[in-house]
Design a protein around this motif. Structure first.
Motif, PDB file in Angstrom:
ATOM      1  N   ALA A 118       6.654   7.150   0.080  1.00  0.00           N
ATOM      2  CA  ALA A 118       5.174   6.577   0.458  1.00  0.00           C
ATOM      3  C   ALA A 118       4.156   7.954  -0.028  1.00  0.00           C
ATOM      4  CB  ALA A 118       5.300   6.681   1.771  1.00  0.00           C
ATOM      5  N   GLU A 119       4.652   9.134  -0.029  1.00  0.00           N
ATOM      6  CA  GLU A 119       3.728  10.139  -0.467  1.00  0.00           C
ATOM      7  C   GLU A 119       3.575  10.043  -2.141  1.00  0.00           C
ATOM      8  OE1 GLU A 119       4.163  15.042  -0.505  1.00  0.00           O
ATOM      9  OE2 GLU A 119       5.571  14.038   0.563  1.00  0.00           O
ATOM     10  N   LEU A 120       4.834   9.841  -2.794  1.00  0.00           N
ATOM     11  CA  LEU A 120       4.390   9.817  -4.280  1.00  0.00           C
ATOM     12  C   LEU A 120       3.435   8.553  -4.527  1.00  0.00           C
ATOM     13  CD1 LEU A 120       8.102  10.176  -5.541  1.00  0.00           C
ATOM     14  CD2 LEU A 120       6.073  11.707  -5.633  1.00  0.00           C
ATOM     15  N   ALA A 121       3.730   7.332  -3.736  1.00  0.00           N
ATOM     16  CA  ALA A 121       2.762   6.283  -4.007  1.00  0.00           C
ATOM     17  C   ALA A 121       1.201   6.402  -3.621  1.00  0.00           C
ATOM     18  CB  ALA A 121       3.092   4.831  -3.403  1.00  0.00           C
ATOM     19  N   SER A 122       1.151   7.202  -2.758  1.00  0.00           N
ATOM     20  CA  SER A 122      -0.287   7.614  -2.099  1.00  0.00           C
ATOM     21  C   SER A 122      -1.237   8.290  -3.611  1.00  0.00           C
ATOM     22  CB  SER A 122      -0.157   8.444  -0.809  1.00  0.00           C
ATOM     23  OG  SER A 122       0.415   7.439   0.360  1.00  0.00           O
ATOM     24  N   GLU A 123      -0.386   9.031  -4.194  1.00  0.00           N
ATOM     25  CA  GLU A 123      -0.827   9.899  -5.283  1.00  0.00           C
ATOM     26  C   GLU A 123      -1.470   9.402  -6.472  1.00  0.00           C
ATOM     27  OE1 GLU A 123       1.726  12.972  -6.191  1.00  0.00           O
ATOM     28  OE2 GLU A 123       2.185  13.577  -4.234  1.00  0.00           O
ATOM     29  N   LEU A 124      -1.255   7.863  -6.539  1.00  0.00           N
ATOM     30  CA  LEU A 124      -1.330   7.112  -7.759  1.00  0.00           C
ATOM     31  C   LEU A 124      -2.366   6.124  -7.341  1.00  0.00           C
ATOM     32  CD1 LEU A 124       2.159   6.198  -8.714  1.00  0.00           C
ATOM     33  CD2 LEU A 124       0.904   7.916  -9.958  1.00  0.00           C
ATOM     34  N   ASP A 125      -3.047   5.664  -8.535  1.00  0.00           N
ATOM     35  CA  ASP A 125      -3.988   4.232  -8.491  1.00  0.00           C
ATOM     36  C   ASP A 125      -3.144   3.369  -7.911  1.00  0.00           C
ATOM     37  OD1 ASP A 125      -6.176   5.875  -9.339  1.00  0.00           O
ATOM     38  OD2 ASP A 125      -5.802   5.366 -11.297  1.00  0.00           O
ATOM     39  N   THR A 126      -3.985   2.414  -7.122  1.00  0.00           N
ATOM     40  CA  THR A 126      -3.267   1.271  -6.444  1.00  0.00           C
ATOM     41  C   THR A 126      -2.454   0.571  -7.472  1.00  0.00           C
ATOM     42  OG1 THR A 126      -5.196   1.019  -5.127  1.00  0.00           O
ATOM     43  CG2 THR A 126      -3.629  -0.827  -5.117  1.00  0.00           C
ATOM     44  N   ASP A 127      -2.725   0.342  -8.599  1.00  0.00           N
ATOM     45  CA  ASP A 127      -2.021  -0.625  -9.652  1.00  0.00           C
ATOM     46  C   ASP A 127      -0.719   0.062  -9.915  1.00  0.00           C
ATOM     47  OD1 ASP A 127      -3.596   1.420 -10.855  1.00  0.00           O
ATOM     48  OD2 ASP A 127      -3.323   0.523 -12.799  1.00  0.00           O
ATOM     49  N   ASP A 128      -0.609   1.563 -10.311  1.00  0.00           N
ATOM     50  CA  ASP A 128       0.515   2.196 -10.335  1.00  0.00           C
ATOM     51  C   ASP A 128       1.373   2.294  -9.228  1.00  0.00           C
ATOM     52  OD1 ASP A 128      -0.022   2.765 -13.128  1.00  0.00           O
ATOM     53  OD2 ASP A 128      -1.269   4.443 -12.638  1.00  0.00           O
ATOM     54  N   ALA A 129       0.826   2.411  -7.896  1.00  0.00           N
ATOM     55  CA  ALA A 129       1.456   2.477  -6.759  1.00  0.00           C
ATOM     56  C   ALA A 129       2.397   0.938  -6.566  1.00  0.00           C
ATOM     57  CB  ALA A 129       0.652   2.616  -5.703  1.00  0.00           C
ATOM     58  N   VAL A 130       1.495  -0.208  -6.822  1.00  0.00           N
ATOM     59  CA  VAL A 130       2.260  -1.332  -6.487  1.00  0.00           C
ATOM     60  C   VAL A 130       3.414  -1.550  -7.489  1.00  0.00           C
ATOM     61  CG1 VAL A 130       1.864  -3.682  -6.841  1.00  0.00           C
ATOM     62  CG2 VAL A 130       0.045  -2.411  -5.856  1.00  0.00           C
ATOM     63  N   ALA A 131       3.274  -0.954  -8.715  1.00  0.00           N
ATOM     64  CA  ALA A 131       4.224  -1.120  -9.830  1.00  0.00           C
ATOM     65  C   ALA A 131       5.564  -0.214  -9.088  1.00  0.00           C
ATOM     66  CB  ALA A 131       3.996  -0.645 -11.037  1.00  0.00           C
ATOM     67  N   ILE A 132       5.484   0.583  -8.329  1.00  0.00           N
ATOM     68  CA  ILE A 132       6.705   1.268  -7.987  1.00  0.00           C
ATOM     69  C   ILE A 132       7.213   0.576  -6.458  1.00  0.00           C
ATOM     70  CG2 ILE A 132       7.376   3.278  -6.614  1.00  0.00           C
ATOM     71  CD1 ILE A 132       5.419   5.072  -8.454  1.00  0.00           C
ATOM     72  N   ILE A 133       6.465  -0.092  -5.787  1.00  0.00           N
ATOM     73  CA  ILE A 133       6.699  -0.600  -4.521  1.00  0.00           C
ATOM     74  C   ILE A 133       7.210  -2.104  -4.800  1.00  0.00           C
ATOM     75  CG2 ILE A 133       6.131  -1.088  -2.303  1.00  0.00           C
ATOM     76  CD1 ILE A 133       4.450   1.277  -2.268  1.00  0.00           C
ATOM     77  N   GLU A 134       6.556  -2.805  -5.661  1.00  0.00           N
ATOM     78  CA  GLU A 134       6.799  -4.381  -5.684  1.00  0.00           C
ATOM     79  C   GLU A 134       8.210  -4.621  -5.869  1.00  0.00           C
ATOM     80  OE1 GLU A 134       4.398  -6.107  -8.856  1.00  0.00           O
ATOM     81  OE2 GLU A 134       5.280  -4.644 -10.349  1.00  0.00           O
TER      82      GLU A 134
END
Length: 482
Positions: A118-134
């Protein structure tokens, strides 16, 4: 100097200074002439990590760009990656994960607690965070989302509500939009003073009171325009809008066609909900092109980091289908078994007819699938494409027929056999050309991906027609009999 001229957060300035001080990777010998990590560098880092020399390993890796650190993990063996991640620690940053191969990233994310992801994803733009989580399992995905700040969680949940490979998944929610009644000076002041604005953008979107895009303005235009000029007088009203549910391949084609750097994404009501930038499109173009080639061969994802079980499952089903279609060609050969026994030369020449026809079909198929993917082949010109391939097939068939017929007649001392193989070549190459364009067009009309199944049907057609034409003409000409 105006204090507002550099309103970036202190950590961003510090990061820039660190990057300026660090020598580029290619200058320090980590990369070869093709910008790939040298094998000896990869092995050296892993050996240092395994021997407990963590600081030395971190020092070597610290000079690398995040994309090169991602490559380092991809080049390491699967059993070495957890150890390497433990040694590098915070160097396994959000930017590194965003650049990483999907399968390798999944391996490493499995090692992290939901709070860390969650901490790593919060540092990214939404599109990159989604790529990690999806791609995470549903329960793990929910655990990560619960650990995120409400604003970040809402943005990612909104993105995940859209189908995969659509503009809604691809877009960034962070953009700059201004009303059309403001001046250039107002815009500049806001860009300098608002610390919550995204830092990576190339144009500003101008919106009406309902947040519908009415124009776009590049940063260079704003910088070169006097402060008292209205933004509506600077902006360009013609712009390419991307529907939120548009397939990512169509998005990439629009960027290519209109030479876009970024584009606004709108919902069904026409409201601005995000933007897509060209750096994301570069990845999409590469991904879509690779997918089409791999689908033509039935090789699945074709990723060397894909688990063996998944690769096996993707490939074996197409091999089984190919086995079924091969039985059609085999049955034709069996029907002419008596004729082949009477004239052994037929058995030697049959593979030539089928093989050349198969290659001709593959050429046409590759061109057609690419044209469909690039939107170059549509309802308005499909028949023209079919007739074009017919002409090319006749020209190719005539050329190959002349060569094969002459060579066969001289080699076997049988002009009639040479004429039979020449005629069979023309027939099969013509059929190959027509099937190579007609089969993917038909699949496309049926809303099926022409890259997935076309090759099997084209191969079956060229093999079957090659054997039927050659053996059938041999019997019809009296060279042999059933």
């Amino acid at each position: 100097m105006d204090e507002r001229e550099d309103s970036r957060p202190p950590e961003d300035v510090a990061l820039d200074e660190r990057d300026r001080d660090a020598p580029p990777a290619e200058a320090t010998g980590e990369l070869d002439e093709d910008d790939r990590l040298k094998p000896e560098f990869v092995r050296d880092v892993i050996d240092l990590a395994e021997s407990g020399e963590a600081e030395a390993a971190r020092e070597r890796v610290g000079r690398l760009h995040p994309a090169d650190i991602a490559d380092l993990f991809e080049l390491a063996r699967s059993d070495e990656r957890p150890m390497l991640a433990g040694v590098l620690g915070d160097m396994l940053s959000a930017e590194v994960l965003a650049e990483m191969n999907d399968y390798v990233r999944e391996e490493l994310i499995d090692l992290l607690a939901p709070e860390q992801v969650a901490e790593l994803a919060s540092e990214l733009d939404t599109d990159d965070a989604v790529a990690i989580i999806e791609d995470m399992e549903a329960d793990e995905q929910q655990a990560v989302l619960r650990a995120m700040e409400p604003e970040d969680r809402a943005a990612i949940e909104d993105a995940l509500s859209f189908p995969e490979e659509t503009a809604g998944r691809l877009m960034q929610r962070e953009f700059v939009a201004v009303p059309e009644h403001v001046t250039v000076g107002d815009v500049i002041d806001r860009l300098r003073e608002d610390g919550d604005l995204t830092t990576d953008f190339w144009e500003i979107f101008v919106v009406d009171p309902l947040v519908r895009p009415v124009g776009t303005c590049q940063l260079s235009w704003i910088l070169r325009t006097p402060r008292d000029i209205a933004i509506s007088d600077v902006m360009r009203r013609e712009q390419t809008l991307i529907p939120v549910d548009m397939d990512q391949e169509e998005v990439a084609l629009r960027f290519q066609k209109y030479a876009l750097i970024s584009a606004a994404v709108v919902d069904k009501a026409g409201r601005l909900v995000g933007m897509i930038t060209v750096d994301d499109i570069v990845h999409i173009i590469q991904e879509e092109a690779g997918e089409d080639i791999l689908r033509l061969s039935g090789a699945g994802d074709g990723d060397i980091n894909e688990p063996i079980r998944e690769t096996y499952g993707a490939r074996v089903r197409w091999l089984v289908a190919n086995l079924g279609t091969a039985l059609v060609a085999s049955s034709i050969v069996g029907f002419f078994g008596g004729a082949i026994e009477q004239m052994v030369a037929l058995a030697a020449l049959m593979p030539i007819v089928a093989g050349v026809g198969g290659n001709a079909g593959t050429q046409t198929l590759a061109v057609t699938v690419r044209a469909l993917a690039m939107n170059q082949l549509t309802d308005s010109n499909s028949w023209r494409a079919v007739f074009r391939e017919m002409k090319i097939a006749l020209l190719n068939g005539s050329t190959i027929a002349a060569i094969a017929g002459t060579a066969t007649a001289l080699w076997f001392g049988n002009p009639a056999l040479g004429g039979v193989i020449a005629a069979a070549m023309i027939v099969n190459i013509f059929v190959a050309g027509v099937s190579g364009v007609a089969i993917p067009l038909l699949l496309d009309r049926l809303d099926q991906d022409p890259a997935v199944a076309s090759s099997i049907f084209v191969t079956m057609t060229t093999d079957s027609m090659g054997f039927l034409a050659f053996l059938g003409l041999a019997v019809a000409s009296g060279l042999t009999s059933l």
